[in-house]
Design an enzyme around this catalytic site. Structure first.
Site, PDB file in Angstrom:
ATOM      1  N   ASP A  15       0.896  -0.987   0.046  1.00 20.21           N
ATOM      2  CA  ASP A  15      -0.229  -0.032   0.136  1.00 20.21           C
ATOM      3  C   ASP A  15       0.922   1.272  -0.137  1.00 20.21           C
ATOM      4  OD1 ASP A  15      -2.631   1.402  -0.151  1.00 20.21           O
ATOM      5  OD2 ASP A  15      -2.840   1.385   1.998  1.00 20.21           O
ATOM      6  N   GLY A  16       0.297   2.266  -0.519  1.00 18.71           N
ATOM      7  CA  GLY A  16       1.180   3.554  -0.418  1.00 18.71           C
ATOM      8  C   GLY A  16       0.133   4.605  -0.236  1.00 18.71           C
ATOM      9  N   GLU A  53       2.488   3.638  -4.361  1.00 20.73           N
ATOM     10  CA  GLU A  53       1.789   2.445  -4.516  1.00 20.73           C
ATOM     11  C   GLU A  53       2.995   1.399  -5.573  1.00 20.73           C
ATOM     12  OE1 GLU A  53      -0.949   1.043  -3.273  1.00 20.73           O
ATOM     13  OE2 GLU A  53      -2.144   2.823  -2.905  1.00 20.73           O
ATOM     14  N   ASP A  75      -4.461  -2.552  -3.315  1.00 14.69           N
ATOM     15  CA  ASP A  75      -5.702  -1.862  -3.487  1.00 14.69           C
ATOM     16  C   ASP A  75      -5.719  -0.844  -4.570  1.00 14.69           C
ATOM     17  OD1 ASP A  75      -4.248   0.334  -2.039  1.00 14.69           O
ATOM     18  OD2 ASP A  75      -5.631  -0.096  -0.425  1.00 14.69           O
ATOM     19  N   HIS A 132      -8.806  -0.563   2.520  1.00 17.65           N
ATOM     20  CA  HIS A 132      -9.370  -0.034   3.757  1.00 17.65           C
ATOM     21  C   HIS A 132     -10.850  -0.849   4.110  1.00 17.65           C
ATOM     22  CE1 HIS A 132      -6.625   3.068   3.021  1.00 17.65           C
ATOM     23  NE2 HIS A 132      -7.226   3.253   1.777  1.00 17.65           N
ATOM     24  N   ASP A 142      -1.640  -0.311   5.015  1.00 20.31           N
ATOM     25  CA  ASP A 142      -1.951   1.085   5.226  1.00 20.31           C
ATOM     26  C   ASP A 142      -1.506   1.809   6.493  1.00 20.31           C
ATOM     27  OD1 ASP A 142      -3.836   3.250   4.195  1.00 20.31           O
ATOM     28  OD2 ASP A 142      -4.608   2.839   6.334  1.00 20.31           O
TER      29      ASP A 142
END
Length: 177
Positions: A15-16, A53, A75, A132, A142
């Site tokens: 995740d970024g 990301e 995501d 999320h 995250d």
């Protein structure tokens, strides 16, 4: 005669995050193999969510010490679709020009990601996860990414009450290049 050993299968969640877009950014990833996990994270000044990301995937793949089968879970539709919808193949064929006849954004990171995959001889498959939501490893990534931004701010003496919010999830049409 030497025996060919099958590649290990590793799960890589990534995740970024970015505070502002551009703004200070963070990335996080979790590598999982046979019940063992390794967490990595970091930050960059004045970057974008999309760069973070991609960089999370680069960092996770780069941490592997031998060629592996890697199942990447992200995501980021931008990251996943670049491979699964073959955008990256078209970008390479077209000299890193997108379908709108513009230079591909983040081509430096895309090229680095491709180089890591090739040099380290990984077999990589990308999977889209809902951000999320209820995936514990995505949630952990995250947390790692947003914590990295907070650490960047702390290290740089930035006092900010601004809550770090995830970038809005773009539709495929918005991110298609």
């Amino acid at each position: 005669m030497s025996e060919i050993k099958p590649k290990k299968t590793v799960l890589l969640y990534t995740d970024g995050a970015c505070s502002g877009n551009p703004g200070p950014g963070g990335w996080g990833c979790v590598l999982s193999f046979q019940g063992k996990t390794k967490e990595l994270s970091g930050h960059m000044p004045s970057t974008t969510n999309n760069r973070m990301e991609i960089f999370a995937v680069i960092s996770g793949l780069g941490a592997l010490k031998e060629p592996c089968r890697v199942e990447v879970y992200s995501d980021s539709a931008y990251t996943v679709n670049a491979f699964n919808d073959h955008w990256i193949d078209n970008w390479q064929k077209n000299g890193w020009i997108n379908s709108k006849k513009q230079p591909v954004e983040n081509s430096d990171l895309w090229k680095l990601l491709l180089q890591i995959i090739r040099v380290k001889k990984h077999d990589v498959t990308f999977h889209k996860v809902k951000g999320h939501a209820d995936d514990p490893l995505n949630i952990r990534c995250d947390e790692l990414a947003t914590s990295a931004i907070k650490e960047y701010r702390r290290m740089n003496g930035e006092e900010s009450e601004e809550e770090i919010k995830p970038a809005p999830v773009a539709s495929s049409a918005e991110t298609k290049a």
